[in-house]
Design an enzyme around this catalytic site. Structure first.
Site, short mmCIF file in Angstrom:
data_model
loop_
_atom_site.label_atom_id
_atom_site.label_comp_id
_atom_site.label_asym_id
_atom_site.label_seq_id
_atom_site.Cartn_x
_atom_site.Cartn_y
_atom_site.Cartn_z
N GLY A 267 25.20 -27.85 -35.75
CA GLY A 267 24.80 -28.92 -36.66
C GLY A 267 25.50 -30.25 -36.45
O GLY A 267 25.36 -31.17 -37.26
N SER A 268 26.25 -30.38 -35.36
CA SER A 268 27.00 -31.62 -35.10
C SER A 268 26.07 -32.81 -34.98
O SER A 268 26.23 -33.82 -35.69
CB SER A 268 27.82 -31.48 -33.81
OG SER A 268 28.63 -30.33 -33.85
N CYS B 220 25.50 -30.21 -21.43
CA CYS B 220 26.90 -30.45 -21.04
C CYS B 220 27.18 -29.78 -19.70
O CYS B 220 28.28 -29.29 -19.46
CB CYS B 220 27.86 -30.00 -22.13
SG CYS B 220 27.79 -28.25 -22.54
#
Length: 318
Positions: A119-120, A238
């Site tokens: 949820g960042s 990433c």
């Protein structure tokens, strides 16, 4: 002494330009500064900043007024603070903040966060929208889903609806429903390798990359099908691997030829390089030059981003 996988280093040296190679290599041994942002859904920068300045060694992040850095030595103090526990701040790598900034969600829009846990980025978009509009946050992992629900509640992200669903299939229930889509895809997490921690790269190999590519391709297809014509999608990982980044996007461009394009966008940093158009004798669309690869440093993890514009309906291609 621990060492990163030789094949990983060999591939990475082909991806990173010569002058940037040494700093990037060194980044895998650094103890990074801790980055966090003030959660404007619970407080304001003007209200909280003076208190933080009294207690921590803050460095301002020039390109985002809510974001700050502290030395790694102050992490524990920060995580035990009332500010963190009550959700007034949120610890998040600076690179992870950039995809929502590139997507630029608006308070009048319907947003899909397709692989949303923990949820960042979801909560950052909620703050950017001032808790207005709608965000649908989708997560397939049960444990990660409930962690996300807890985080979003703590952070007061009230314009988010959460769904425990497989993002690969979401498009069948919500075809071309969303104005914007964010997909920070599951990946081989190459940017999180650290020389001192073999567990961060013990699983890594070409088999893992290929496994991730299959998942990423299915998720990205679903994301495009969920997006309205005229809408915008940001895809990020990433990972450094071109197979998970440029190649996945290039395949999508071919599948939806003429119906989607890549758009230019700027990231106000000096540790950024353009996407690749060739790797290991594979060639990609020149449009991939519009993608960006954030190079890791003392404060930022490595990240890949691309911005996709949907020109016309894609529902005839299933």
């Amino acid at each position: 002494m621990n060492q990163l996988p030789p094949l990983f280093l060999e591939r990475l040296e082909k991806i990173i330009p010569g002058e940037a190679w040494s700093p990037v290599l060194q980044s895998f041994s650094l103890e990074r500064d801790v980055s966090f942002r003030i959660n404007t859904l619970k407080t304001s920068v003007n209200e909280l900043l003076p208190k933080l300045q009294n207690e921590f060694s803050l460095t301002v992040v020039p390109w985002m007024k809510e974001a700050f850095l502290i030395p790694a030595s102050e992490r524990e103090k920060l995580t035990h603070s009332t500010y963190f526990i009550e959700g007034m701040i949120y610890i998040q790598n600076l690179s992870s903040m950039i995809p929502p900034l590139v997507l630029a969600p608006h308070k009048d829009e319907k947003i899909l966060d397709l692989t949303a846990a923990p949820g960042s980025k979801t909560s950052l978009m909620s703050a950017m929208m001032n808790n207005e509009g709608e965000i649908a946050a989708v997560e397939v992992s049960r444990d990660r889903f409930f962690r996300m629900v807890t985080n979003l509640k703590t952070l007061n992200a009230n314009n988010v609806r959460t769904f425990l669903k497989d993002g690969e299939r979401v498009w069948k229930a919500t075809p071309e429903r969303f104005d914007k889509v964010l997909i920070d895809a599951p990946c081989s997490t190459e940017s999180r390798f650290h020389v001192s921690d073999p567990e961060t790269y013990a699983y890594w190999g070409m088999k893992k990359i290929k496994e991730m590519v299959k998942k990423q391709s299915r998720l990205l297809f679903s994301a495009i099908q969920c997006l309205k014509p005229g809408g915008t999608l940001v895809y990020s990982t990433c990972s450094f691997a071109p197979e998970e980044n440029e190649e996945v996007v290039d395949r999508l461009l071919k599948k939806f030829e003429g119906k989607i394009i890549l758009e230019d966008f700027e990231i106000p940093l000096d540790n950024v390089q353009s996407g690749l158009v060739e790797f290991d004798q594979k060639f990609y669309s020149p449009m991939l030059l519009k993608s960006k690869r954030i190079l890791p440093n003392h404060a930022m993890e490595g990240f890949f981003l691309t911005k996709i514009k949907k020109i016309s309906s894609t529902l005839d291609l299933e």
